[in-house]
Enzyme design. Structure first.
Site, PDB file in Angstrom:
ATOM      1  N   ASP A  16      58.569   3.362  22.910  1.00 16.88           N
ATOM      2  CA  ASP A  16      59.192   4.241  21.931  1.00 16.88           C
ATOM      3  C   ASP A  16      60.123   5.251  22.601  1.00 16.88           C
ATOM      4  O   ASP A  16      61.140   5.649  22.022  1.00 16.88           O
ATOM      5  CB  ASP A  16      58.115   4.980  21.129  1.00 16.88           C
ATOM      6  CG  ASP A  16      57.488   4.085  20.055  1.00 16.88           C
ATOM      7  OD1 ASP A  16      57.997   2.966  19.837  1.00 16.88           O
ATOM      8  OD2 ASP A  16      56.506   4.515  19.423  1.00 16.88           O
ATOM      9  N   ARG A  18      53.034  34.723  15.749  1.00 13.67           N
ATOM     10  CA  ARG A  18      53.026  34.411  17.164  1.00 13.67           C
ATOM     11  C   ARG A  18      52.382  33.040  17.374  1.00 13.67           C
ATOM     12  O   ARG A  18      51.408  32.690  16.699  1.00 13.67           O
ATOM     13  CB  ARG A  18      52.272  35.493  17.930  1.00 13.67           C
ATOM     14  CG  ARG A  18      53.040  36.818  17.893  1.00 13.67           C
ATOM     15  CD  ARG A  18      52.573  37.791  18.941  1.00 13.67           C
ATOM     16  NE  ARG A  18      51.282  38.349  18.605  1.00 13.67           N
ATOM     17  CZ  ARG A  18      50.313  38.540  19.473  1.00 13.67           C
ATOM     18  NH1 ARG A  18      50.473  38.185  20.746  1.00 13.67           N
ATOM     19  NH2 ARG A  18      49.175  39.073  19.098  1.00 13.67           N
TER      20      ARG A  18
END
Lengths: 283, 283, 283, 283
Positions: free
Chosen positions: B66, B163
């Protein structure tokens, strides 16, 4: 104009709003009926069987939380539904009590926008059809020690077969309900997809899978014996037999929620999921 | 007809297939070129700069996994791409080596079906545009001890700011790549959605969110200082400055994969994710 | 008696508490010094190098959040540490500002209980030893596109080897920090275990694994090239080379936190993780 | 010497091994009995009630998988248990069929090592005590639409109260069983901890929590009505009433597994969880 009103009768605030609403409607000569249970709690003689409401009413009002609106949605068909929450902001109940009168003004004057929400339709082998706004759930039941396997076909292709506590097929609306508790992703409204979320699968590599809402999902339970609850929006509707196939696809009927233009989905998500608060430690 | 061929030069099997393929093509007087690196490894004089390949070639062949196909896809534009895997079955490389000749016959005769895959396009403030098939990733970088916050807008509405180690925006193709490692759902092809998956967010209620692929996502990093890697399909392309906005949306260009009609997505999923093996204990 | 004081100099509230504390200490003729950075921000001449503090001081005071206390803990050795939080309640900083004076009274009079917290010790091949209260982290670095594999030995038995963004080895104290963001469990204090938490592993069946704290963990990174950050409590200490082995085990040194007897771990957990708020929809 | 033998009667291979084992035992004049169900399937007259086996027998042999051994463990008390698996390697059944004779030789000669496994003991308000090797599970039952809340005390401190599908309290042995399906961590043997794993909690911040095995956990279900299954090792033992408290702690009794010295826990973990296979895409 005639309104159908559903009330969360376990919440005093909801009953109070219902009484205020009837005064407001009477003053404007707007007709209304309650569902039978709400009418009984309020001591009102104005009620109709739930199944008749969509035929006789022009719009629905839900006073309670997302659960009350979910109940109302099972009877509202394509009629507009106004959701007033009496507690915390809901994913579906977009209006706070102090926004109720503005919402009602807009509803009565026809001056409102609609958020269309897709529903799921589950068809049993008997031909019986059931509809839900949040999700179709098939559970392991109380059967034996050994978990049953759930076999899932996607447009008649085998997707997988694995043992689990159950399977959830959820709409974008239902993605923030039970599916999320089981580890499913959030799906923004108008995404035109459903999510198939396994409940505690016995195979560690099984993950929630998002599929286009033009797909047809067939689920059956592989087991020697037992009865397996089929739940629509969390309410048990049937006990499935081993091998019995439930066919789930997008319903041709939509729920039409009256939109609160002051609020958007991102804001609701941030508030409901408390995205202003950080959890792990550190400064 | 002229083919562009990409080879995973670290795999002997891929180099061997490349040699066999050139014999096959020469015998049929079909023209071909390699990308420069593959040509060098094979000792072939037939090569062109990668950026020129889509202009001069009619189709692309990827020999590897891939990752090799992902590389080829960055240069193939709308030209058909045949993916031959030399190791395990891939999500993108649908043909095994022993299916290669059939695949080539079909390619050459024009007798094949296409699986169209959406791509993402990231636009920087400078106007520069980058494209990816799997995902757009913005990372915390190697900066300071305190994690930066990632601010995400959805069609210019604030979705959230939190965050985290980073943010992944993935296509359905990319949903089984890095996004899955970070806890994202599987997205079936042709679902017309993207998923925004947080990497190790510091807020426990943040979840992957699936959005319609007609949405525009804007991401910026809130931090006093630092540089933040922007990766397209895992390859670092830029270092973003604090506050710099990356605008991500569906690319107008698609990747056209030559389909292996003997194989379907559900089967690949079951094989790649080993859905025939149960992990937790019990009999 | 002499105190070592660490201040979060980016928080005005912390600096203010520091000034009040010095007045309080001066009035009682109790000696104190700051770490150099805090002294500079406060314009105080009373400071010592951080590495000397444990030798010269009888106790440590941290004014800030868990991060400030984490910093102080790197120098406190077995000396008692009082953690005053200036913002939200912390997992480590058990005293609110208005509980500071009581805490100080108790500290000065020797009338306090201690919560002992285990630490981790990481030993490099060079013999260098590093200590952390929360966690030892080894990251993928900024290297190449292909993720490195992390090989983990448990008491010299191969536990596993898998590609990932990194590996966290956390104490119970650190279980609610970065490990939790990466999907690790909460570990109650005094459990005598560590947790090895993978960061975005490429293998879906890899899970956090809890091990007895008498085990020795060896981690190395399999890669052809690259440098891999070794972080102690989130602070980068070294760049590891491919194949370099880090040996992690329980440190012989403990951190001695002065306990707030009015507070218990369950309460802190409930407050920090907001276990009073339900997220998914429904009423 | 006398052995108690449990057989998975649904597996032909297990029945076959049982027949071979009896020949082997007869040849050595070693006495044995089956549990009643196994004896019936094998047409053997040598059986005793399960509850009497630990009193009359010196050791237990389980022929089947982890489930058969789990059943045997409910009756073995402190007697050594040999687990022969007839299918895949098990977490508990450490011997393959071709290792059976060596295992039996060692058992008979007393030349073997023991792996001691902790158990859980659940005490009901009635005083009734139940024991399990894997886990104690309390479930939502089939009750009403609204989920009940589970209230959990840790050494009589309130840990939390939240709505969920259920609560699992698991030993290290049980950590790779149902708890893992619900998202719990792996706990290595001899860690001296338990894990409390919520099943599909309605609160996104609730996580599995690891506690020292000297803690006492009390769980009760808050609900107006309903009956809530209490399961020991997956087998329903009682229906709890709302408010009824179940007290769970470490059992004074251990299970003594005969160890296969050729095998270690890390190896079993790697094989059972397939840590040699990478799932997400990429090469």
């Amino acid at each position: 104009m005639k309104l159908a009103i559903f009330v969360n009768i376990t919440r005093e605030k909801a009953l109070e709003l219902a009484r205020e609403l009837t005064v407001w409607l009477d003053a404007r000569s707007i007709d209304y009926v309650f569902d039978p249970q709400s009418a009984k709690s309020l001591g009102s003689g104005k009620w109709e069987e739930k199944a008749d409401l969509s035929q006789h009413c022009d719009a629905f009002v839900s006073l309670g939380g997302d659960g009350t609106l979910l109940l109302a949605s099972h009877y509202s068909r394509s009629k507009p539904v106004v959701g007033i929450n009496v507690g915390d902001l809901g994913f579906l109940t977009e209006f706070n009590p102090d926004e109720m009168w503005t919402a009602m003004d807009h509803l009565v004057s026809g001056n409102y926008a609609i958020h269309t929400r897709s529903q799921l339709e589950a068809t049993l082998e008997s031909g019986e059809m059931l509809t839900s706004l949040n999700d179709v759930i098939i559970e392991k039941g109380s059967a034996s020690r050994r978990l049953p396997a759930f076999t899932i076909l996607l447009d008649d292709e085998m997707l997988g077969s694995y043992r689990a506590d159950g399977i959830i097929i959820a709409t974008s609306t239902g993605s923030t309900a039970y599916s999320m508790s089981a580890g499913g992703p959030i799906i923004a409204p108008k995404s035109n997809v459903f999510v198939i979320t396994p409940i505690c699968p016995h195979m560690l590599t099984v993950r929630p899978i998002v599929i286009s809402d033009d797909k047809t999902v067939k689920v059956s339970v592989d087991s020697h014996s037992g009865e397996f609850p089929l739940k629509m929006d969390g309410i048990q509707k049937k006990l499935l037999l081993p091998g019995e196939v439930v066919t789930v696809k997008k319903s041709p009927y939509h729920i039409n929620l009256v939109a609160n233009e002051k609020r958007n989905y991102c804001e609701i998500l941030r508030k409901k999921l408390l995205w202003s608060h950080e959890h792990p430690t550190g400064e």
